[in-house]
Structure formats: structure tokens, C-alpha cells
Design an enzyme around this catalytic site. Structure first.
Site, PDB file in Angstrom:
ATOM      1  N   ARG A 284       1.009  -1.262   0.184  1.00 12.15           N
ATOM      2  CA  ARG A 284       0.359  -0.158  -0.385  1.00 12.15           C
ATOM      3  C   ARG A 284       0.730   1.464  -0.379  1.00 12.15           C
ATOM      4  NH1 ARG A 284      -2.430  -3.415  -1.147  1.00 12.15           N
ATOM      5  NH2 ARG A 284      -3.749  -4.889  -0.069  1.00 12.15           N
TER       6      ARG A 284
ATOM      7  N   SER B  21     -10.339   0.191   3.779  1.00  8.86           N
ATOM      8  CA  SER B  21      -9.494  -0.282   5.135  1.00  8.86           C
ATOM      9  C   SER B  21      -8.938   1.253   5.815  1.00  8.86           C
ATOM     10  CB  SER B  21      -8.460  -0.973   5.096  1.00  8.86           C
ATOM     11  OG  SER B  21      -8.853  -2.052   4.098  1.00  8.86           O
TER      12      SER B  21
ATOM     13  N   GLU C 259      -3.670   4.086   6.536  1.00 11.32           N
ATOM     14  CA  GLU C 259      -3.966   3.777   5.135  1.00 11.32           C
ATOM     15  C   GLU C 259      -4.885   4.265   4.292  1.00 11.32           C
ATOM     16  OE1 GLU C 259      -5.013  -0.618   3.420  1.00 11.32           O
ATOM     17  OE2 GLU C 259      -5.930   0.048   2.306  1.00 11.32           O
TER      18      GLU C 259
HETATM   19  C1  LIG Z   1     -15.266  -0.023  -0.599  1.00  8.47           C
HETATM   20  C2  LIG Z   1     -14.139   0.242  -0.685  1.00  8.47           C
HETATM   21  C3  LIG Z   1     -12.731  -0.732  -0.504  1.00  8.47           C
HETATM   22  C4  LIG Z   1     -12.032  -0.719  -1.269  1.00  8.47           C
HETATM   23  N1  LIG Z   1     -11.408  -2.157  -1.087  1.00  8.47           N
HETATM   24  C5  LIG Z   1      -9.553  -1.899  -1.649  1.00  8.47           C
HETATM   25  C6  LIG Z   1      -9.407  -3.091  -1.757  1.00  8.47           C
HETATM   26  O1  LIG Z   1      -9.233  -3.987  -1.671  1.00  8.47           O
HETATM   27  N2  LIG Z   1      -7.928  -2.572  -1.738  1.00  8.47           N
HETATM   28  C7  LIG Z   1      -7.494  -1.652  -1.424  1.00  8.47           C
HETATM   29  O2  LIG Z   1      -5.825  -1.786  -2.080  1.00  8.47           O
HETATM   30  N3  LIG Z   1      -7.685  -0.361  -1.435  1.00  8.47           N
HETATM   31  C8  LIG Z   1      -8.808  -0.188  -1.401  1.00  8.47           C
HETATM   32  N4  LIG Z   1      -9.640   0.598  -1.236  1.00  8.47           N
HETATM   33  C9  LIG Z   1      -9.004   1.849  -0.956  1.00  8.47           C
HETATM   34  C10 LIG Z   1      -9.043   2.485  -2.406  1.00  8.47           C
HETATM   35  O3  LIG Z   1      -9.429   2.023  -3.369  1.00  8.47           O
HETATM   36  C11 LIG Z   1      -7.492   2.549  -3.238  1.00  8.47           C
HETATM   37  O4  LIG Z   1      -6.773   2.926  -2.841  1.00  8.47           O
HETATM   38  C12 LIG Z   1      -7.724   3.068  -4.497  1.00  8.47           C
HETATM   39  O5  LIG Z   1      -6.400   2.670  -5.305  1.00  8.47           O
HETATM   40  C13 LIG Z   1      -7.658   4.608  -4.141  1.00  8.47           C
HETATM   41  O6  LIG Z   1      -7.624   5.157  -5.602  1.00  8.47           O
HETATM   42  P1  LIG Z   1      -8.775   6.206  -5.994  1.00  8.47           P
HETATM   43  O7  LIG Z   1      -8.342   6.148  -8.061  1.00  8.47           O
HETATM   44  O8  LIG Z   1      -9.824   6.492  -4.840  1.00  8.47           O
HETATM   45  O9  LIG Z   1      -7.166   6.921  -5.347  1.00  8.47           O
HETATM   46  P2  LIG Z   1      -7.984   8.482  -4.723  1.00  8.47           P
HETATM   47  O10 LIG Z   1      -8.480   8.312  -3.108  1.00  8.47           O
HETATM   48  O11 LIG Z   1      -8.617   9.437  -5.303  1.00  8.47           O
HETATM   49  O12 LIG Z   1      -5.833   9.097  -3.944  1.00  8.47           O
HETATM   50  C14 LIG Z   1      -5.164   7.660  -3.406  1.00  8.47           C
HETATM   51  C15 LIG Z   1      -3.681   8.077  -3.562  1.00  8.47           C
HETATM   52  O13 LIG Z   1      -3.724   8.279  -4.750  1.00  8.47           O
HETATM   53  C16 LIG Z   1      -2.755   9.920  -5.131  1.00  8.47           C
HETATM   54  N5  LIG Z   1      -3.394   9.836  -6.763  1.00  8.47           N
HETATM   55  C17 LIG Z   1      -4.532  10.028  -7.592  1.00  8.47           C
HETATM   56  N6  LIG Z   1      -3.914   9.738  -8.290  1.00  8.47           N
HETATM   57  C18 LIG Z   1      -3.275   9.923  -8.949  1.00  8.47           C
HETATM   58  C19 LIG Z   1      -2.605  10.092  -9.929  1.00  8.47           C
HETATM   59  N7  LIG Z   1      -2.936  10.221 -10.822  1.00  8.47           N
HETATM   60  N8  LIG Z   1      -1.416   9.951 -10.184  1.00  8.47           N
HETATM   61  C20 LIG Z   1      -0.578  10.037  -8.398  1.00  8.47           C
HETATM   62  N9  LIG Z   1      -0.711  10.000  -7.393  1.00  8.47           N
HETATM   63  C21 LIG Z   1      -2.271  10.112  -7.775  1.00  8.47           C
HETATM   64  C22 LIG Z   1      -3.251  10.274  -4.368  1.00  8.47           C
HETATM   65  O14 LIG Z   1      -2.766  11.769  -4.546  1.00  8.47           O
HETATM   66  C23 LIG Z   1      -3.498   9.684  -2.840  1.00  8.47           C
HETATM   67  O15 LIG Z   1      -2.202  10.180  -2.561  1.00  8.47           O
HETATM   68  C24 LIG Z   1     -10.527   0.769  -0.632  1.00  8.47           C
HETATM   69  C25 LIG Z   1     -12.014   1.551  -0.994  1.00  8.47           C
HETATM   70  C26 LIG Z   1     -13.202   1.974  -0.682  1.00  8.47           C
HETATM   71  C27 LIG Z   1     -13.939   3.117   0.203  1.00  8.47           C
END
Ligand SMILES: Cc1cc2nc3c(=O)[nH]c(=O)nc-3n(C[C@H](O)[C@H](O)[C@H](O)COP(=O)(O)OP(=O)(O)OC[C@H]3O[C@@H](n4cnc5c(N)ncnc54)[C@H](O)[C@@H]3O)c2cc1C
Length: 307
Positions: A173, A222, A292
Site C-alpha cells: 500500500r 480499509s 492507509e
Molecule cells: C469500499 C472500498 C473498498 C476498498 N477496497 C480496497 C482494496 O481491496 N484494496 C486496496 O488496496 N484498496 C481498497 N480501497 C481503497 C482505494 O480504493 C484504493 O486505495 C484506490 O487505489 C484509490 O484510488 P483512487 O483513484 O480512489 O485514489 P484517491 O483516493 O483519489 O487517491 C489516493 C492516493 O493516490 C494519489 N493519486 C490519485 N491519482 C493519482 C495520479 N493520477 N497520480 C498520482 N497520484 C495519484 C492521491 O494523491 C492519493 O495520495 C477501498 C476503498 C473503498 C471505499
């Protein structure tokens, strides 16, 4: 008072606005305004913005906002959100290229339809490729670093580089890539698998989710990373954190590592809840939980009523 304003930029073709409320863009449904908010029209537009941006202006990338807790005082500098222009999926030999704005689920489904295995686990992660690269997101035994061949990244000065997972320092992560670097797209390794098998695999993963995690709620997934050799949910449960409430925020009864905004929570409530969980777990088992969920932005103190 902010000194970053949309009016100071010229020739930008995308959406560039002042004071965009970030609560509209995060799964937890909280977060004050971004001084500046930018959705570039395309890569050239993004590079033009980066070249004009003062090097002291903080940048924050926002994907689907599924792993972000944005504080009530909003975000200093510019929040950049990649949209439509960054959402292509294309075939490249045995690999697939996906833009940073493609959702993980869309890539999993596209791979499945093409009879390409290895990416099914992405179907149940609700983020984008950009957020997944930053977080090295994963589940069911696979994570981004296992399937990414290389990512295209725009650096602060607008130049574009390509890096492999090893060069990005991807670990559980986490990735070591510069905080203000922007993931533009990535190339994913796939292996042949029948369309039916991919479909069945994805169905099973989604079913498992529905059985073990809260559905249809405002959450960030998480809250804490698993500590070495243990599960965050287990140590939270043992410390009495299941269902714990702070103001309008609570830890899920169904999966006690998920925090939930029941509708009225402020970012302050959610952060206080997380910190109270960290204190209780440290006191109970001596374990220091690592957030996380990414905490960002400026605090704005609000009174919190502890349950
Ligand atoms: C219901 C639920 C279930 C989930 N299950 C999991 C799981 O099973 N496994 C898991 O690992 N995570 C899980 N997550 C967490 C989340 O979905 C992941 O961490 C996902 O990868 C975040 O992606 P995002 O586009 O929403 O990023 P954001 O939440 O918008 O950003 C997360 C991070 O990424 C950075 N970021 C986003 N886009 C870019 C880009 N283009 N360039 C550089 N940095 C960027 C942001 O600045 C921030 O630091 C879950 C979340 C929810 C709500």
C-alpha cells in the site's frame, strides 16, 4: 486567504476553478475547498499548467477519492483531477494500456472480455489506475506491482518519464514516487484466460466483498494498513473499536477496519475516530497502526461529541 487563483493562468483549455468543495469528490463525503481545482483537457494542457505553476504551489492529485480523508479547512494549492482524456484502454501486444482515470473495475472487465487473465482482482477495488499506482492497491493475493510493467509519469516540470514497479519502490500500500508526480497511464501484463473463467472469477470476488464489507455507505475502505503478521481489523476488534463512534463517524460493525460517515460526520470527526482507534490499539496490544487512508488538507477545529 489563498494566493493561488485561476485568473493567474493563461491558455488553459480544461476546467480550472477557485474554491471547489472537495466533499463532492471523495467517497467519505467530507473535505473543504481546494484553493484551485484543475481538470486538464489533455496531457498537453496539463503540461502547460505545470510549466506556469509556481514551484512553491502545493499539488495534490485526486483520483476517485476512495482513499482520501480531506480535512474540513480544504487544501492549499491545486488539486488536480484527471478525467475523460485520461480514460482510454488500448491493446499493446499481450499487454493492456490504461489511462490514469480508468477505474480499476473498468480495466478488469475490459481484460475479461478480451480473454486476458491476471487483472480480475481489480474489479472490486473502487479506485482509478492513478490512485492504484500511488497506493500499490491490491486484494485477494495480488497487487498493482505484480501486474504493472511500467507507468508513465509527469514530473513537476512537465517532463514525462517511464518507470517500472521496482523503480517506483512499490511495497505494501505504498510507492516511493515523488508526492507531486502525476501518473498518466500504465501498461499491464496479462495472461490468456477464457472469457467465462474471468467472468466467474470476478463474480466470486464481488460476492465475497458483499458478504464481508459494508455496501452502499460513505467509507474509505480499509482505514489502517495491516500491521506486520496481523490484521488491522483483528487488533481493532480486540481493543473494542468495533462500532466505536465519534460525532457522525463510526467504525463499521460488519468490518471494523472500515470507517463510515453516517451522513453528518465532519472530517474532524473521522480523523478523531481514527486517532482514538490508534490510541486504543496501542494501549491494548502495543501496535502502532499506520493510516492507509491518505489524510490531507488543513484542519478546521470543530467540537466533537465522543460517544
Ligand atoms: C469500499 C472500498 C473498498 C476498498 N477496497 C480496497 C482494496 O481491496 N484494496 C486496496 O488496496 N484498496 C481498497 N480501497 C481503497 C482505494 O480504493 C484504493 O486505495 C484506490 O487505489 C484509490 O484510488 P483512487 O483513484 O480512489 O485514489 P484517491 O483516493 O483519489 O487517491 C489516493 C492516493 O493516490 C494519489 N493519486 C490519485 N491519482 C493519482 C495520479 N493520477 N497520480 C498520482 N497520484 C495519484 C492521491 O494523491 C492519493 O495520495 C477501498 C476503498 C473503498 C471505499
Amino acid at each position: 486567504m489563498t494566493h493561488w487563483r485561476a485568473e493567474d493562468f493563461t491558455g488553459i483549455r480544461g476546467i480550472l476553478t477557485n474554491a471547489e468543495p472537495l466533499s463532492r469528490h471523495t467517497w467519505l463525503g467530507v473535505g473543504g475547498p481546494a484553493d484551485l481545482y484543475f481538470e486538464p483537457a489533455d496531457e498537453a494542457d496539463l503540461a502547460a499548467f505545470m510549466r506556469q505553476a509556481d514551484s512553491t504551489m502545493p499539488l495534490l492529485l485526486l483520483g476517485a477519492g476512495s482513499n482520501m480523508l480531506v480535512r474540513d479547512g480544504g487544501v492549499e494549492g491545486c488539486v488536480i483531477h484527471l478525467g475523460e482524456a485520461f480514460s482510454a484502454i488500448t491493446e499493446a501486444g499481450d499487454s493492456l494500456m490504461a489511462g490514469a482515470a480508468v477505474t480499476d473495475a473498468a480495466l478488469a472487465r475490459a481484460a475479461g472480455k478480451l480473454g486476458r487473465g491476471g487483472l480480475s482482482f481489480l474489479v472490486s477495488i473502487p479506485g482509478t489506475i492513478g490512485g492504484g499506482l500511488r497506493m500499490n492497491a491490491g486484494c485477494y493475493g495480488s497487487e498493482f506491482k505484480d501486474v504493472v510493467e511500467r507507468a508513465r509519469i509527469m514530473l513537476r516540470d512537465g517532463t514525462i518519464v517511464e518507470r517500472t514497479p521496482a523503480e517506483m519502490g512499490m511495497s505494501y500500500r505504498h510507492s516511493d514516487v515523488e508526492a507531486d508526480a502525476i501518473f498518466l497511464s500504465a501498461r499491464f501484463r496479462t495472461t490468456p484466460k477464457s472469457v467465462e473463467a474471468c467472468k466467474a472469477e470476478m463474480k466470486e470476488m464481488l460476492q465475497k466483498r458483499a458478504e464481508t464489507q459494508p455496501q452502499g455507505v460513505r467509507t474509505g475502505g480499509s482505514t489502517f494498513a495491516n500491521p506486520d503478521g496481523d490484521n488491522a481489523w483483528r487488533v481493532i476488534d480486540a481493543a473494542g473499536g468495533r462500532g466505536l463512534r465519534v460525532g457522525g463517524a463510526h467504525m463499521s460493525e460488519k468490518h471494523c477496519n472500515f470507517m463510515i460517515n453516517s451522513g453528518t460526520a465532519s472530517a474532524h470527526d473521522l480523523e478523531e475516530l481514527g486517532e482514538e482507534i490508534r490510541r486504543r490499539v496501542a494501549a491494548h496490544s502495543g501496535i502502532s497502526l499506520r493510516w492507509e487512508i491518505k489524510l490531507c488538507g488543513r484542519a478546521m477545529m470543530k467540537e466533537t461529541k465522543h460517544a
